[in-house]
Enzyme design. Structure first.
Site, PDB file in Angstrom:
ATOM      1  N   HIS A  65      -1.230  10.608  -2.661  1.00 12.17           N
ATOM      2  CA  HIS A  65      -2.579  10.133  -2.374  1.00 12.17           C
ATOM      3  C   HIS A  65      -3.599  11.261  -2.271  1.00 12.17           C
ATOM      4  O   HIS A  65      -4.677  11.202  -2.870  1.00 12.17           O
ATOM      5  CB  HIS A  65      -2.593   9.321  -1.077  1.00 12.17           C
ATOM      6  CG  HIS A  65      -3.961   8.825  -0.708  1.00 12.17           C
ATOM      7  ND1 HIS A  65      -4.831   9.557   0.093  1.00 12.17           N
ATOM      8  CD2 HIS A  65      -4.612   7.689  -1.043  1.00 12.17           C
ATOM      9  CE1 HIS A  65      -5.953   8.883   0.232  1.00 12.17           C
ATOM     10  NE2 HIS A  65      -5.860   7.756  -0.446  1.00 12.17           N
ATOM     11  N   HIS A  74       0.828  -1.200   0.000  1.00  9.30           N
ATOM     12  CA  HIS A  74       0.000   0.000   0.000  1.00  9.30           C
ATOM     13  C   HIS A  74       0.867   1.256   0.000  1.00  9.30           C
ATOM     14  O   HIS A  74       1.567   1.539   0.978  1.00  9.30           O
ATOM     15  CB  HIS A  74      -0.886  -0.031   1.246  1.00  9.30           C
ATOM     16  CG  HIS A  74      -1.987   0.970   1.255  1.00  9.30           C
ATOM     17  ND1 HIS A  74      -2.500   1.489   2.421  1.00  9.30           N
ATOM     18  CD2 HIS A  74      -2.697   1.534   0.247  1.00  9.30           C
ATOM     19  CE1 HIS A  74      -3.477   2.332   2.128  1.00  9.30           C
ATOM     20  NE2 HIS A  74      -3.617   2.377   0.823  1.00  9.30           N
ATOM     21  N   GLU A 101      -3.593   3.884  -8.861  1.00 13.25           N
ATOM     22  CA  GLU A 101      -4.925   4.420  -8.604  1.00 13.25           C
ATOM     23  C   GLU A 101      -5.036   5.834  -9.165  1.00 13.25           C
ATOM     24  O   GLU A 101      -4.214   6.697  -8.863  1.00 13.25           O
ATOM     25  CB  GLU A 101      -5.233   4.448  -7.106  1.00 13.25           C
ATOM     26  CG  GLU A 101      -6.639   4.968  -6.834  1.00 13.25           C
ATOM     27  CD  GLU A 101      -6.948   5.171  -5.366  1.00 13.25           C
ATOM     28  OE1 GLU A 101      -7.812   6.012  -5.049  1.00 13.25           O
ATOM     29  OE2 GLU A 101      -6.306   4.494  -4.530  1.00 13.25           O
ATOM     30  N   ASP A 146      -0.660   6.054  -5.942  1.00  8.42           N
ATOM     31  CA  ASP A 146      -1.749   6.972  -6.282  1.00  8.42           C
ATOM     32  C   ASP A 146      -1.235   8.074  -7.196  1.00  8.42           C
ATOM     33  O   ASP A 146      -0.110   8.557  -7.027  1.00  8.42           O
ATOM     34  CB  ASP A 146      -2.310   7.618  -5.017  1.00  8.42           C
ATOM     35  CG  ASP A 146      -2.723   6.590  -3.986  1.00  8.42           C
ATOM     36  OD1 ASP A 146      -3.862   6.118  -4.063  1.00  8.42           O
ATOM     37  OD2 ASP A 146      -1.892   6.257  -3.111  1.00  8.42           O
TER      38      ASP A 146
END
Length: 227
Positions: free
Chosen positions: A50, A8, A100, A37
């Site tokens: 992020h 992550h 992402e 991200d």
């Protein structure tokens, strides 16, 4: 299929999130996939961060989209790390990536990089936003995509299928057996997040998930043997 462990934002439990340092540490720990991200800077760079703003993860302030890449480069992203761009991550590690994206604009910028560097086999694109997933599928046929769900219900399965996603990345705390069974009927892969404890890992295994996203690299070692 192997049980995947996805880092992550790299290994954000031990290194500054979404930095090259964190990504390299994830690769060295042997994680199967690295999640990151992406936002667009003011001048269109695919910045790895992020949040919508830089306040939490750097010594700066303000929205990512209001700053140029040069301005973002002046910030300390933790332990002296600089804010990276997506292309730098591609060069720094060889591990498969799950990128992402936050909106359709980012989808279009990322699609260009994926096409130019022939990354359809290495990069899976994920998003909370159905339209961003669908746009990526339109721009890069054959790219692997995932729909992310935090607060969701059974309808998330239909949403994923409609958007063209092959994977659901779901908040483990809201997951139910009904959702898992429906996803399997539709041939969707399921990843649970965020899994940082042995109890969470046991739940993920009990659901028969395809893998987990974790902040901690040691989950990889125990994930291979937890039933």
């Amino acid at each position: 299929m192997n049980f995947l462990t996805i880092g992550h934002r790299g290994v954000m439990g031990v290194e500054p999130e979404n930095t090259l340092r964190s990504f390299v540490a994830a690769e060295q720990a042997g994680l199967d996939v690295i999640e990151l991200d992406l936002h667009l800077s003011k001048d269109g760079a695919l910045v790895v961060m992020h949040d919508l703003d830089v306040d939490r993860t750097t010594d700066g302030a303000g929205a990512v989209g209001d700053q140029t890449l040069a301005e973002l480069r002046t910030l300390d992203a933790g332990r002296g790390e600089r804010v990276p761009v997506f292309e730098e991550v591609l060069d720094a590690v060889r591990t498969p990536l799950q990128a992402e994206i936050k909106d359709v604009r980012a989808a279009r910028a990322l699609a260009e990089v994926i096409r130019d560097r022939d990354l359809t086999g290495r990069v899976e694109v994920s998003s909370f936003h159905d339209e961003a997933v669908a746009e990526m599928r339109r721009l890069v046929p054959g790219v692997r995509t995932a729909l992310i769900g935090s607060r969701y219900d059974l309808a998330v399965v239909d949403r994923a299928v409609t958007a063209g996603a092959a994977t659901l990345c779901l908040n483990l705390r809201r997951l139910t057996l009904e959702i898992v069974e429906e996803a399997r009927k539709r041939d969707l892969r399921i990843i649970g997040w965020v899994v940082n404890t042995q109890e969470q890992l046991r739940i993920a295994r009990a659901f028969g998930l395809d893998g987990v996203t974790t902040d901690h690299p040691e989950i990889r070692r125990t994930g291979r043997f937890t039933a």
